[in-house]
Design a protein around this motif. Structure first.
Motif: not given
Length: 85
Positions: A70-72, A77-78
């Motif tokens: 998910m982070e990739e 993200p914000d």
């Protein structure tokens, strides 16, 4: 309608038994996977079919792998809404 192409649904299964019963894995694969503590990470493609993404050993590692992916993949993200169930 536009959002449905941006949603990603990933999940890991606790037991291979339901995948075996549904014909997604063979009896031998389910047996070996259970013995090796394999927790496959699966996802839905754009046609709504379940596709295998990764084979991870252990529940904790499978959850960490999903968070890492998910982070990739996340663009902003914000400004995103993330649901974990």
């Amino acid at each position: 309608e536009d959002l449905k192409w941006k949603i990603t649904h990933w999940f890991a299964v606790e037991s291979l038994e339901h995948l075996r019963r549904g014909g997604r894995v063979s009896r031998a694969s389910a047996f070996l996977g259970t013995m090796l503590n394999i927790k496959p990470v699966l996802a839905f493609n754009n046609e709504g079919k379940i596709i295998p993404v990764e084979k991870i050993r252990g529940r904790k590692k499978s959850l960490i792998a999903m968070v890492d992916k998910m982070e990739e993949d996340i663009d902003n993200p914000d400004g995103q809404i993330v649901y974990i169930g």
